[in-house]
Design a protein around this motif. Structure first.
Motif, PDB file in Angstrom:
ATOM      1  N   SER A   8      28.440  -9.261 -43.756  1.00  0.00           N
ATOM      2  CA  SER A   8      27.821  -8.426 -44.790  1.00  0.00           C
ATOM      3  C   SER A   8      27.921  -6.967 -44.384  1.00  0.00           C
ATOM      4  O   SER A   8      28.540  -6.626 -43.380  1.00  0.00           O
ATOM      5  N   ILE A  73      28.584 -12.197 -47.808  1.00  0.00           N
ATOM      6  CA  ILE A  73      27.758 -11.691 -48.902  1.00  0.00           C
ATOM      7  C   ILE A  73      28.209 -10.329 -49.430  1.00  0.00           C
ATOM      8  O   ILE A  73      27.648  -9.845 -50.394  1.00  0.00           O
ATOM      9  N   THR A  96      30.449 -14.591 -51.815  1.00  0.00           N
ATOM     10  CA  THR A  96      29.922 -14.027 -53.049  1.00  0.00           C
ATOM     11  C   THR A  96      31.020 -13.167 -53.680  1.00  0.00           C
ATOM     12  O   THR A  96      31.595 -12.294 -53.038  1.00  0.00           O
ATOM     13  N   THR A  97      31.325 -13.488 -54.911  1.00  0.00           N
ATOM     14  CA  THR A  97      32.369 -12.774 -55.638  1.00  0.00           C
ATOM     15  C   THR A  97      32.279 -13.128 -57.115  1.00  0.00           C
ATOM     16  O   THR A  97      31.754 -14.188 -57.468  1.00  0.00           O
ATOM     17  N   THR A 118      32.729 -20.335 -54.057  1.00  0.00           N
ATOM     18  CA  THR A 118      32.358 -19.002 -54.522  1.00  0.00           C
ATOM     19  C   THR A 118      31.113 -19.065 -55.396  1.00  0.00           C
ATOM     20  O   THR A 118      30.852 -20.065 -56.071  1.00  0.00           O
ATOM     21  N   ASP A 120      28.470 -15.762 -57.359  1.00  0.00           N
ATOM     22  CA  ASP A 120      28.232 -14.314 -57.452  1.00  0.00           C
ATOM     23  C   ASP A 120      26.776 -13.999 -57.083  1.00  0.00           C
ATOM     24  O   ASP A 120      25.925 -13.778 -57.943  1.00  0.00           O
ATOM     25  N   CYS A 121      26.506 -13.979 -55.781  1.00  0.00           N
ATOM     26  CA  CYS A 121      25.144 -13.738 -55.284  1.00  0.00           C
ATOM     27  C   CYS A 121      24.653 -12.327 -55.596  1.00  0.00           C
ATOM     28  O   CYS A 121      23.447 -12.118 -55.744  1.00  0.00           O
ATOM     29  N   PRO A 134      21.812  -9.986 -51.714  1.00  0.00           N
ATOM     30  CA  PRO A 134      22.275 -11.345 -51.991  1.00  0.00           C
ATOM     31  C   PRO A 134      21.980 -12.398 -50.920  1.00  0.00           C
ATOM     32  O   PRO A 134      22.561 -13.471 -50.932  1.00  0.00           O
ATOM     33  N   MET A 138      22.515 -16.607 -51.332  1.00  0.00           N
ATOM     34  CA  MET A 138      23.503 -17.222 -50.445  1.00  0.00           C
ATOM     35  C   MET A 138      22.917 -18.444 -49.745  1.00  0.00           C
ATOM     36  O   MET A 138      23.600 -19.446 -49.535  1.00  0.00           O
ATOM     37  N   ALA A 180      21.848 -19.847 -57.443  1.00  0.00           N
ATOM     38  CA  ALA A 180      23.038 -19.935 -56.578  1.00  0.00           C
ATOM     39  C   ALA A 180      23.337 -21.395 -56.236  1.00  0.00           C
ATOM     40  O   ALA A 180      24.504 -21.788 -56.212  1.00  0.00           O
ATOM     41  N   VAL A 184      27.130 -22.328 -57.481  1.00  0.00           N
ATOM     42  CA  VAL A 184      28.210 -22.294 -56.494  1.00  0.00           C
ATOM     43  C   VAL A 184      29.282 -23.322 -56.859  1.00  0.00           C
ATOM     44  O   VAL A 184      28.988 -24.432 -57.267  1.00  0.00           O
TER      45      VAL A 184
END
Length: 185
Positions: A8, A73, A96-97, A118, A120-121, A134, A138, A180, A184
Motif C-alpha cells: 500500500s 490496496i 484493489t482495482t 480483484t 475495488d476496495c 481500503p 480488503m 468486498a 471480490v
C-alpha cells in the motif's frame, strides 16, 4: 504458517489492517504477528505490512517471507513495485482495482498464470466509509478468498477491534467488509 504481505501507500491503512487482523486472530488462540516496513514515513510513500499466523509460537521475526497471500490496496503498486517478489508457487493475489481480473492480468505480465482476485476496495471504502481507506474492505475480500474465518464471526470481531471509533464509522466498516466479501472476483 500462514504469511500475508500487504502492499500500500502510507495512509491507506495497511498497518491498521494488519494489526486489526492480528487482533481478530489472537482471539482464536493462534499465534500472530503484525508489522510494517516503511521506505519513507511520508503519507503516500510505498510501504509493506505483514502478518504471520500459526498454531504454534512464531519464532521468525524477519520481514522477508514467502507469502501465501499478497494484498494490494493501492492498484498503482501492481506496476510500480514487484508484488510477486519471493512468491510461492501457489501465492494468491488480491488486488484493489476497477479493472476486471482478466484486464489486470493482461496489463501486468508478472501476474500471468497466478491466482489473482480483484475487488475495488477504494470505491467501496469511499461509498461506505466516506474516505479512500481500503484496509477493512480488503480484509472482507481476504475472508472470502481464504476462508480463514466465517464472515459473521470476522465482522463481529472487527467491530470489537474498532469499538473506539464512533458507531457510525464502525457500522460503515462492517458494510465495507461485507461488500468486498460479496464483490471480490
Amino acid at each position: 504458517m500462514l504469511e500475508i504481505r500487504w502492499h500500500s501507500r502510507a495512509g491507506q491503512g495497511a498497518v491498521t489492517g494488519a494489526k486489526g487482523l492480528a487482533e481478530v486472530v489472537a482471539t482464536t488462540g493462534k499465534d500472530v504477528q503484525a508489522f510494517a516496513f516503511y521506505g519513507s514515513a511520508k503519507r503516500g510513500a510505498a510501504m509493506t505490512a505483514y502478518n504471520r499466523v500459526d498454531d504454534k509460537v512464531i519464532l521468525n521475526h524477519e520481514k522477508f517471507m514467502e507469502p501465501d497471500y499478497v494484498l494490494v490496496i493501492d492498484p498503482a503498486l501492481v506496476y510500480a513495485t514487484d508484488i510477486t517478489a519471493n512468491e510461492k508457487e501457489n501465492t494468491v493475489y488480491i488486488v484493489t482495482t476497477h479493472l476486471s481480473t482478466r484486464e489486470l492480468v493482461e496489463s501486468q505480465s508478472k501476474l500471468l498464470g497466478k491466482k489473482v482476485f480483484t475487488v475495488d476496495c477504494i470505491k467501496i471504502s469511499q461509498e461506505t466509509i466516506g474516505k479512500a481507506i481500503p484496509n477493512t474492505p480488503m480484509l472482507g475480500a481476504l475472508m472470502k478468498i481464504s476462508g480463514m474465518y466465517d464472515i459473521e464471526f470476522f465482522k463481529e470481531s472487527m467491530a470489537k477491534v474498532l469499538k473506539k471509533l464512533p458507531q457510525k464509522i464502525v457500522d460503515a466498516n462492517m458494510i465495507a467488509i461485507q461488500r468486498a466479501y460479496d464483490e471480490v472476483k
